[in-house]
Design a protein around this motif. Sequence first.
Motif, PDB file in Angstrom:
ATOM      1  N   UNK A  38       0.827  -1.211   0.000  1.00 49.10           N
ATOM      2  CA  UNK A  38       0.000   0.000   0.000  1.00 49.10           C
ATOM      3  C   UNK A  38       0.857   1.255   0.000  1.00 49.10           C
ATOM      4  N   UNK A  39       1.884   1.264   0.815  1.00 45.88           N
ATOM      5  CA  UNK A  39       2.756   2.431   0.890  1.00 45.88           C
ATOM      6  C   UNK A  39       3.480   2.665  -0.430  1.00 45.88           C
ATOM      7  N   UNK A  40       3.963   1.603  -1.050  1.00 47.60           N
ATOM      8  CA  UNK A  40       4.661   1.784  -2.326  1.00 47.60           C
ATOM      9  C   UNK A  40       3.706   2.274  -3.410  1.00 47.60           C
ATOM     10  N   UNK A  41       2.450   1.882  -3.347  1.00 46.80           N
ATOM     11  CA  UNK A  41       1.455   2.370  -4.313  1.00 46.80           C
ATOM     12  C   UNK A  41       1.186   3.857  -4.127  1.00 46.80           C
ATOM     13  N   UNK A  42       1.181   4.320  -2.894  1.00 49.06           N
ATOM     14  CA  UNK A  42       0.922   5.740  -2.622  1.00 49.06           C
ATOM     15  C   UNK A  42       2.158   6.604  -2.856  1.00 49.06           C
TER      16      UNK A  42
END
Length: 188
Positions: free
Chosen positions: A31-35
């Motif tokens: 999720x963090x890498x997507x954001x």
Amino acid sequence: MKMLSVHGTAAVAAYGAAQRVESILILVLISLSSALTPFMSQNFGAKQPGRSFAGLFLSMRFSLLFQLLVFVMMVPLSIPISALFSQEQAVRDILWHYLLVVPFSYGFQGIIMMLGSGMNALHEPSKAFMWSAMRLFVFTLPAAALGSHWYGVEGMFIGVALGNVIGGVLAYLYALTVRRKHLSTATR
């Protein structure tokens, strides 16, 4: 799977279960890498490369700290989780070993994930792909193969963890180089 198959069906079954657990354990990093990509892209567009790279390195540090917390939680939970997935003691033992060894390296794997997002934000997707491919084919698989050859299935898991750690450290050093290059260009 081919490397695992020489260690028997219990190893293959344990690894299948481990992949299911792993997908939950690294969900926050995914999720963090997507954001991170849109955050960095927006800041580059706003002529704020310093803020963009601050977000990248904050995400990398978060990956290490969060996954360290996950690893600490996995130590006491690894036996009950292993028991949930199989009645066979051999499968539970292999899964338990995986859950004790490999989650230690997820934070380093997260660094590579964050670097990939950063490279995409810099419009360099080929470098993002290169780092993902290197993690698998240069660091993780060779280390897992050597570990498997020398120490069996447990050595393979140690090799996977070692490959993630080496890849993560090198990715972090590469990110420092990219930041230095971009910030020096931005100040000219």
